[in-house]
Design an enzyme around this catalytic site. Structure first.
Site, PDB file in Angstrom:
ATOM      1  N   LYS A 114       0.795  -1.382  -0.082  1.00 50.03           N
ATOM      2  CA  LYS A 114       0.088   0.175   0.064  1.00 50.03           C
ATOM      3  C   LYS A 114       0.940   1.515  -0.013  1.00 50.03           C
ATOM      4  CE  LYS A 114      -4.083  -2.058   2.286  1.00 50.03           C
ATOM      5  NZ  LYS A 114      -3.569  -3.296   2.697  1.00 50.03           N
ATOM      6  N   LEU A 115       1.483   1.480  -1.062  1.00 47.02           N
ATOM      7  CA  LEU A 115       2.457   2.513  -1.107  1.00 47.02           C
ATOM      8  C   LEU A 115       1.875   3.607  -1.206  1.00 47.02           C
ATOM      9  CD1 LEU A 115       5.173   1.201  -3.907  1.00 47.02           C
ATOM     10  CD2 LEU A 115       5.227   1.001  -1.329  1.00 47.02           C
TER      11      LEU A 115
ATOM     12  N   ILE B 154       4.920  10.851  -2.237  1.00 44.44           N
ATOM     13  CA  ILE B 154       5.062  11.878  -3.460  1.00 44.44           C
ATOM     14  C   ILE B 154       5.357  11.034  -4.732  1.00 44.44           C
ATOM     15  CG2 ILE B 154       5.634  13.953  -2.069  1.00 44.44           C
ATOM     16  CD1 ILE B 154       8.506  13.593  -2.878  1.00 44.44           C
TER      17      ILE B 154
ATOM     18  N   ASN C  19       7.517  11.158  -7.132  1.00 45.84           N
ATOM     19  CA  ASN C  19       8.912  10.633  -7.170  1.00 45.84           C
ATOM     20  C   ASN C  19       9.262   9.879  -6.304  1.00 45.84           C
ATOM     21  OD1 ASN C  19      11.577  11.328  -8.591  1.00 45.84           O
ATOM     22  ND2 ASN C  19      12.220  11.748  -6.302  1.00 45.84           N
ATOM     23  N   THR C  20       8.913   9.797  -5.104  1.00 43.03           N
ATOM     24  CA  THR C  20       9.347   8.556  -3.965  1.00 43.03           C
ATOM     25  C   THR C  20       8.577   7.500  -4.388  1.00 43.03           C
ATOM     26  OG1 THR C  20      10.005  10.238  -2.729  1.00 43.03           O
ATOM     27  CG2 THR C  20       9.488   8.058  -1.684  1.00 43.03           C
TER      28      THR C  20
ATOM     29  N   ARG D 297      -7.782 -16.224   7.145  1.00 45.21           N
ATOM     30  CA  ARG D 297      -8.253 -17.038   8.206  1.00 45.21           C
ATOM     31  C   ARG D 297      -9.014 -18.380   8.011  1.00 45.21           C
ATOM     32  NH1 ARG D 297      -9.529 -12.145  11.738  1.00 45.21           N
ATOM     33  NH2 ARG D 297      -9.935 -11.299   9.675  1.00 45.21           N
TER      34      ARG D 297
HETATM   35  O1  C5P Z   1      -8.277 -13.565   7.273  1.00 42.18           O
HETATM   36  P1  C5P Z   1      -9.084 -12.691   6.386  1.00 42.18           P
HETATM   37  O2  C5P Z   1      -9.685 -13.537   5.295  1.00 42.18           O
HETATM   38  O3  C5P Z   1      -9.873 -11.740   6.930  1.00 42.18           O
HETATM   39  O4  C5P Z   1      -8.008 -11.807   5.750  1.00 42.18           O
HETATM   40  C1  C5P Z   1      -8.050 -11.024   4.547  1.00 42.18           C
HETATM   41  C2  C5P Z   1      -6.884 -10.340   4.262  1.00 42.18           C
HETATM   42  O5  C5P Z   1      -7.220  -9.283   3.452  1.00 42.18           O
HETATM   43  C3  C5P Z   1      -5.748  -9.871   5.354  1.00 42.18           C
HETATM   44  O6  C5P Z   1      -4.572  -9.826   4.992  1.00 42.18           O
HETATM   45  C4  C5P Z   1      -6.473  -8.217   5.549  1.00 42.18           C
HETATM   46  O7  C5P Z   1      -5.509  -7.540   5.986  1.00 42.18           O
HETATM   47  C5  C5P Z   1      -6.666  -7.999   4.099  1.00 42.18           C
HETATM   48  N1  C5P Z   1      -7.572  -6.911   3.859  1.00 42.18           N
HETATM   49  C6  C5P Z   1      -8.979  -6.926   4.430  1.00 42.18           C
HETATM   50  N2  C5P Z   1      -9.758  -5.939   4.188  1.00 42.18           N
HETATM   51  C7  C5P Z   1      -9.383  -4.907   3.667  1.00 42.18           C
HETATM   52  C8  C5P Z   1      -8.239  -4.915   2.755  1.00 42.18           C
HETATM   53  C9  C5P Z   1      -7.297  -5.777   3.356  1.00 42.18           C
HETATM   54  O8  C5P Z   1      -9.213  -7.741   5.125  1.00 42.18           O
HETATM   55  N3  C5P Z   1     -10.226  -3.747   3.246  1.00 42.18           N
END
Ligand code: C5P
Length: 237
Positions: free
Chosen positions: A64-65, A68, A70-71, A212
């Site tokens: 999730k960069l 700015i 350039n960076t 999960r």
């Molecule tokens: O364990 P689970 O299925 O909830 O994992 C979802 C993944 O997606 C995690 O890495 C979580 O950080 C990421 N994520 C999310 N919701 C977002 C953005 C990213 O659950 N809006």
């Protein structure tokens, strides 16, 4: 209705490399994509990205960069030699940053799909107002997704409940990647705005990020297989 079968991306949110290796071994060839997030990347570094890629997986690096223009372009330069299939950046970095990143990636990271994050799902109307954004969450998500697509970013990370709104708004070639997926009967954990794999497929998802429900299953390979069977009943036996 969207007729492509989405691919599952396993969110490898585990405490250490050995647990990650064990999960990768357990899921085997059934799993193509693995998401490595900030926590793991900052702890285990680029060598772990290479290790996962060497084991035959495609890597989604979720950094999730946001900086700015350039960076951000220089950050991509630092990542260009890594085997990364997808990489996230914040759409709110703005059009110049997004265009520079997409041009850089097209030229020097042709195998990497850049994905834009719009409004973090932890942010609601009140949080947006507190940082001076007066649009509704929905309007802000639409605006940032369109901005990213117009700047040449190839995909958007979105909540499953945004899929049916974003799919018609964006060109077909823009990939929609969604977390918040829960097979029916599984624990929701802290996810609130969830969808089943089949419903997310029908709403237009191209990739499903799932952690999960696979990681905490007593047999991660079985959990993955059940999800893949739900997504593509034609191939299940
Ligand atoms: O364990 P689970 O299925 O909830 O994992 C979802 C993944 O997606 C995690 O890495 C979580 O950080 C990421 N994520 C999310 N919701 C977002 C953005 C990213 O659950 N809006």
């Amino acid at each position: 209705m969207h007729d492509m079968v989405p691919s599952v991306i396993l969110a490898l949110d585990v405490e250490d490399k050995n647990k990650a290796r064990a999960i990768l071994q357990a899921t085997g060839d059934k799993l193509e994509w693995v998401k490595i997030g900030l926590q793991t990347y900052l702890r285990d570094g680029p060598d772990f990205v290479r290790e996962v890629a060497d084991s035959g997986k495609s890597v989604f690096l979720d950094l999730k960069l946001y900086d700015i223009p350039n960076t951000m372009a220089k950050a991509l330069e630092s990542l260009a030699d890594l085997p990364i299939g997808m990489l996230t950046l914040h759409a709110s970095a703005g059009p110049e940053a997004l265009t520079r990143c997409s041009e850089f990636a097209n030229e020097l990271m042709p195998d990497t799909l850049l994905l834009a994050v719009t409004v973090l799902t932890s942010m609601d109307q009140e949080v947006l107002s507190s940082i001076g954004v007066s649009s509704s969450v929905e309007k802000q998500v639409n605006r940032l997704a369109s901005l990213a697509s117009e700047a040449g970013i190839g995909g958007i990370v979105c909540s499953p409940l945004e899929l049916s709104r974003l799919r018609p708004l964006l060109p077909d070639k823009v990939k929609l990647v969604t977390p918040g997926i829960r097979p029916s009967g599984s624990e929701t954990g802290d996810q609130r705005r969830i969808m089943t794999p089949g419903a997310a497929r029908d709403a237009g998802a191209d990739y499903l990020v799932i952690g999960r429900p696979i990681l905490s299953h007593e047999n991660p390979a079985v959990a993955l297989e059940e999800i893949q069977n739900e997504l593509n009943p034609a191939t299940s036996c």
